[in-house]
Motif scaffolding. Structure first.
Motif, PDB file in Angstrom:
ATOM      1  N   VAL A   1      -3.220 -11.641 -16.785  1.00 28.29           N
ATOM      2  CA  VAL A   1      -2.395 -10.617 -17.422  1.00 28.29           C
ATOM      3  C   VAL A   1      -3.290  -9.399 -17.651  1.00 28.29           C
ATOM      4  N   MET A   2      -2.818  -8.235 -17.193  1.00 27.43           N
ATOM      5  CA  MET A   2      -3.637  -7.022 -17.267  1.00 27.43           C
ATOM      6  C   MET A   2      -2.817  -5.852 -17.801  1.00 27.43           C
ATOM      7  N   SER A   3      -3.522  -4.907 -18.380  1.00 29.13           N
ATOM      8  CA  SER A   3      -2.895  -3.687 -18.878  1.00 29.13           C
ATOM      9  C   SER A   3      -3.691  -2.486 -18.378  1.00 29.13           C
ATOM     10  N   ARG A   4      -3.134  -1.280 -18.570  1.00 27.27           N
ATOM     11  CA  ARG A   4      -3.831  -0.079 -18.140  1.00 27.27           C
ATOM     12  C   ARG A   4      -4.992   0.261 -19.078  1.00 27.27           C
ATOM     13  N   ARG A   5      -4.745   0.232 -20.381  1.00 23.23           N
ATOM     14  CA  ARG A   5      -5.742   0.722 -21.332  1.00 23.23           C
ATOM     15  C   ARG A   5      -6.028  -0.248 -22.473  1.00 23.23           C
ATOM     16  N   GLY A   6      -5.512  -1.471 -22.357  1.00 22.00           N
ATOM     17  CA  GLY A   6      -5.696  -2.430 -23.439  1.00 22.00           C
ATOM     18  C   GLY A   6      -4.517  -2.406 -24.394  1.00 22.00           C
ATOM     19  N   VAL A   7      -4.015  -3.581 -24.754  1.00 23.21           N
ATOM     20  CA  VAL A   7      -2.881  -3.689 -25.672  1.00 23.21           C
ATOM     21  C   VAL A   7      -3.362  -3.378 -27.093  1.00 23.21           C
ATOM     22  N   PRO A   8      -2.759  -2.388 -27.773  1.00 25.36           N
ATOM     23  CA  PRO A   8      -3.170  -2.077 -29.156  1.00 25.36           C
ATOM     24  C   PRO A   8      -3.064  -3.313 -30.052  1.00 25.36           C
ATOM     25  N   GLY A   9      -4.132  -3.632 -30.752  1.00 24.39           N
ATOM     26  CA  GLY A   9      -4.122  -4.803 -31.623  1.00 24.39           C
ATOM     27  C   GLY A   9      -4.396  -6.105 -30.913  1.00 24.39           C
TER      28      GLY A   9
ATOM     29  N   LEU B   1      -1.746  -1.266  -8.335  1.00 26.98           N
ATOM     30  CA  LEU B   1      -1.263  -1.680  -9.654  1.00 26.98           C
ATOM     31  C   LEU B   1      -1.473  -0.570 -10.676  1.00 26.98           C
ATOM     32  N   ALA B   2      -2.682  -0.010 -10.702  1.00 34.38           N
ATOM     33  CA  ALA B   2      -2.989   1.037 -11.684  1.00 34.38           C
ATOM     34  C   ALA B   2      -2.132   2.278 -11.464  1.00 34.38           C
ATOM     35  N   ARG B   3      -1.864   2.602 -10.210  1.00 37.85           N
ATOM     36  CA  ARG B   3      -1.055   3.777  -9.883  1.00 37.85           C
ATOM     37  C   ARG B   3       0.409   3.606 -10.296  1.00 37.85           C
ATOM     38  N   CYS B   4       0.903   2.377 -10.188  1.00 40.66           N
ATOM     39  CA  CYS B   4       2.334   2.135 -10.396  1.00 40.66           C
ATOM     40  C   CYS B   4       2.679   1.624 -11.794  1.00 40.66           C
ATOM     41  N   LEU B   5       1.689   1.281 -12.613  1.00 44.52           N
ATOM     42  CA  LEU B   5       1.955   0.706 -13.926  1.00 44.52           C
ATOM     43  C   LEU B   5       1.991   1.793 -15.001  1.00 44.52           C
ATOM     44  N   ASP B   6       3.026   1.756 -15.842  1.00 40.76           N
ATOM     45  CA  ASP B   6       3.089   2.677 -16.978  1.00 40.76           C
ATOM     46  C   ASP B   6       1.854   2.518 -17.864  1.00 40.76           C
ATOM     47  N   ASP B   7       1.521   3.568 -18.592  1.00 39.65           N
ATOM     48  CA  ASP B   7       0.323   3.542 -19.432  1.00 39.65           C
ATOM     49  C   ASP B   7       0.343   2.402 -20.445  1.00 39.65           C
ATOM     50  N   ASP B   8       1.525   2.073 -20.969  1.00 38.15           N
ATOM     51  CA  ASP B   8       1.627   0.981 -21.943  1.00 38.15           C
ATOM     52  C   ASP B   8       2.244  -0.273 -21.320  1.00 38.15           C
TER      53      ASP B   8
ATOM     54  N   ARG C   1       0.809  -1.221   0.000  1.00 38.77           N
ATOM     55  CA  ARG C   1       0.000   0.000   0.000  1.00 38.77           C
ATOM     56  C   ARG C   1       0.843   1.272   0.000  1.00 38.77           C
ATOM     57  N   GLU C   2       2.119   1.145   0.348  1.00 42.45           N
ATOM     58  CA  GLU C   2       3.002   2.306   0.415  1.00 42.45           C
ATOM     59  C   GLU C   2       3.629   2.645  -0.940  1.00 42.45           C
ATOM     60  N   LEU C   3       3.458   1.794  -1.938  1.00 47.30           N
ATOM     61  CA  LEU C   3       4.109   1.995  -3.234  1.00 47.30           C
ATOM     62  C   LEU C   3       3.466   3.143  -4.011  1.00 47.30           C
ATOM     63  N   ASP C   4       4.313   4.001  -4.568  1.00 43.15           N
ATOM     64  CA  ASP C   4       3.817   5.113  -5.390  1.00 43.15           C
ATOM     65  C   ASP C   4       4.905   5.557  -6.364  1.00 43.15           C
ATOM     66  N   GLU C   5       5.250   4.709  -7.313  1.00 50.67           N
ATOM     67  CA  GLU C   5       6.234   5.014  -8.354  1.00 50.67           C
ATOM     68  C   GLU C   5       5.911   4.159  -9.572  1.00 50.67           C
ATOM     69  N   ARG C   6       6.395   4.557 -10.726  1.00 51.76           N
ATOM     70  CA  ARG C   6       6.009   3.900 -11.975  1.00 51.76           C
ATOM     71  C   ARG C   6       6.982   2.801 -12.391  1.00 51.76           C
ATOM     72  N   PHE C   7       6.405   1.744 -12.993  1.00 51.41           N
ATOM     73  CA  PHE C   7       7.187   0.626 -13.507  1.00 51.41           C
ATOM     74  C   PHE C   7       6.618   0.224 -14.868  1.00 51.41           C
ATOM     75  N   GLU C   8       7.493  -0.332 -15.705  1.00 49.13           N
ATOM     76  CA  GLU C   8       7.041  -0.803 -17.018  1.00 49.13           C
ATOM     77  C   GLU C   8       6.312  -2.146 -16.927  1.00 49.13           C
ATOM     78  N   ARG C   9       6.669  -2.930 -15.930  1.00 52.72           N
ATOM     79  CA  ARG C   9       6.016  -4.215 -15.708  1.00 52.72           C
ATOM     80  C   ARG C   9       5.839  -4.423 -14.203  1.00 52.72           C
ATOM     81  N   ILE C  10       4.749  -5.090 -13.848  1.00 52.80           N
ATOM     82  CA  ILE C  10       4.493  -5.440 -12.445  1.00 52.80           C
ATOM     83  C   ILE C  10       4.094  -6.909 -12.388  1.00 52.80           C
ATOM     84  N   VAL C  11       4.610  -7.603 -11.382  1.00 55.87           N
ATOM     85  CA  VAL C  11       4.256  -9.001 -11.187  1.00 55.87           C
ATOM     86  C   VAL C  11       3.958  -9.223  -9.702  1.00 55.87           C
ATOM     87  N   SER C  12       3.005 -10.096  -9.429  1.00 53.72           N
ATOM     88  CA  SER C  12       2.730 -10.515  -8.059  1.00 53.72           C
ATOM     89  C   SER C  12       2.408 -12.000  -8.095  1.00 53.72           C
ATOM     90  N   ILE C  13       3.295 -12.793  -7.517  1.00 56.73           N
ATOM     91  CA  ILE C  13       3.190 -14.250  -7.623  1.00 56.73           C
ATOM     92  C   ILE C  13       2.961 -14.846  -6.232  1.00 56.73           C
TER      93      ILE C  13
END
Length: 385
Positions: free
Chosen positions: A371-379, A255-262, A225-237
């Motif tokens: 597997v999730m994305s912020r706005r949907g993978v183009p194509g 996840l939404a706060r820390c994941l890059d738009d793409d 809950r303390e995380l507040d920075e951006r990453f290109e990929r996020i995993v939780s296993i």
């Protein structure tokens, strides 16, 4: 974790022989017995085992096993048959009503209480887990599609995650609930990424920092809950099982706060088949304090409007084989820990590993990778397997 033998019938208050007849009739419907005629049958050493099971469900059944009141040669198959039959749904102990109310009404996984599972379970000792797990110390389900042993299955799982995330050299990756760092080290070595991992286990954090000191990895003792920075990929296993239904939305917001738009994120979690069930009381008391398996509906509600689901993969049957491999390792190395931990711990751990293996074998619980994305993978996103 196995569904509780829940909701006591009137037989609970009757004479012991009546309770035993009631239990025998239920077990017969599941293809089980009380006289150890088959390796998956119970062998009663005390009539109290039946009374405790009917009065307290899986809590009583598990505690009576720990106390040596009954045995079973193939405990995993006992639970597989019991859960597959559905007879457990026909019993309901009043003694578990308070536990059910707590699960539904209270937040049992607050930031303060979240550390309990790390202290009680994951800080049990690195030597203990090193003997039970694969060489990378991966304490989650392996991927057995083309594997012949535990080490191969865990490497296949780690590589599957990396390929699903489409990792590329130089990417910055967040691992929420990083454990002993097996994914982070594999991804850094094999795919050339940099990783930040958070865990609530001091033992895991210190061990991983020392073992992987030469890799571009950062291990933090930190609540998600303390995380507040951006990453290109996020995993939780294998961490979401500890988040709790009251915090699912908060987790997805993280996840939404820390994941890059793409960016892409992957959630690997055990799951239950029913939305309106409660955590297993024995597992909650002895193995994973405050654990709470999610359902597909609960996860869907939590990510609504925050993330796009690109792929959902269920390979829960592979957890049966993983747990049986852990059990074989545990038994083989038990003499090292017998004096320190004692016979009651051995029976507790055996009950944990084998009852869970039986639950996955019965398909009573599942293992999902989302597997999730912020706005949907183009194509569109293309699944890897």
């Amino acid at each position: 974790m196995p569904s509780e033998l829940s909701n006591a019938s009137p037989s609970t208050e009757a004479a012991p022989d009546r309770a035993q007849r009631f239990a025998r009739a239920l077990l017969e419907e599941a293809g089980l017995g009380l006289d150890a005629q088959h390796p998956w049958d119970m062998r009663l050493h005390s009539p109290d085992a039946i009374r405790r099971a009917l009065a307290q469900g899986n809590l009583g059944l598990g505690e009576s096993y720990m106390d040596g009141e009954w045995d079973c040669e193939q405990l995993d198959e006992f639970f597989a048959r019991l859960l597959r039959s559905g007879v457990v749904d026909r019993v309901s102990p009043v003694a578990l009503l308070f536990h059910a109310l707590q699960a539904h009404l209270l937040n049992r996984q607050t930031a303060r209480r979240a550390w309990a599972v790390g202290e009680r379970h994951y800080d049990l000792g690195n030597d203990f887990y090193a003997d039970m797990l694969d060489p990378r110390m991966t304490y989650t389900c392996g991927y057995w599609k083309d594997a012949s042993n535990l080490a191969e299955a865990q490497e296949a799982k780690l590589d599957l995650v990396c390929r699903k995330l489409d990792l590329r050299p130089g990417m910055r990756v967040l691992d929420i609930g990083c454990g002993w760092g097996s994914f982070m080290a594999f991804a850094a070595k094999r795919y050339g990424v940099q990783c930040v991992g958070v865990t609530i286990s001091r033992e895991q954090c210190e061990w991983a920092r020392q073992r992987y000191a030469g890799l571009p990895l950062e291990f933090r003792l930190q609540d998600y809950r303390e995380l507040d920075e951006r990453f290109e990929r996020i995993v939780s296993i294998g961490m979401f099982e500890h988040v709790g239904r009251k915090n699912h939305r908060t987790f997805m917001q993280t996840l939404a706060r820390c994941l890059d738009d793409d960016g892409l994120c992957l959630l690997h979690t055990i799951g239950k088949n029913r939305r309106r069930s409660v955590p297993d009381p024995w597992i909650d008391k002895y193995i994973f304090p405050n654990g709470d398996l999610p359902s597909i509906g609960q996860i869907g509600d939590a990510l609504d409007g925050l993330l796009v689901v690109e792929d959902l993969h269920n390979f829960g049957a592979d957890y049966d084989r993983t747990l049986m491999a852990w059990y074989a390792n545990f038994e083989a190395h038990w003499p090292r820990f017998a004096e320190e931990l004692g016979e009651r711990f051995r029976r507790m751990w055996r009950y944990y590993l084998l009852s869970c293996a039986g639950a996955f074998r019965a398909r009573d619980i599942q293992l999902w990778q989302w597997v999730m994305s912020r706005r949907g993978v183009p194509g569109g996103y293309r699944r890897v397997s």
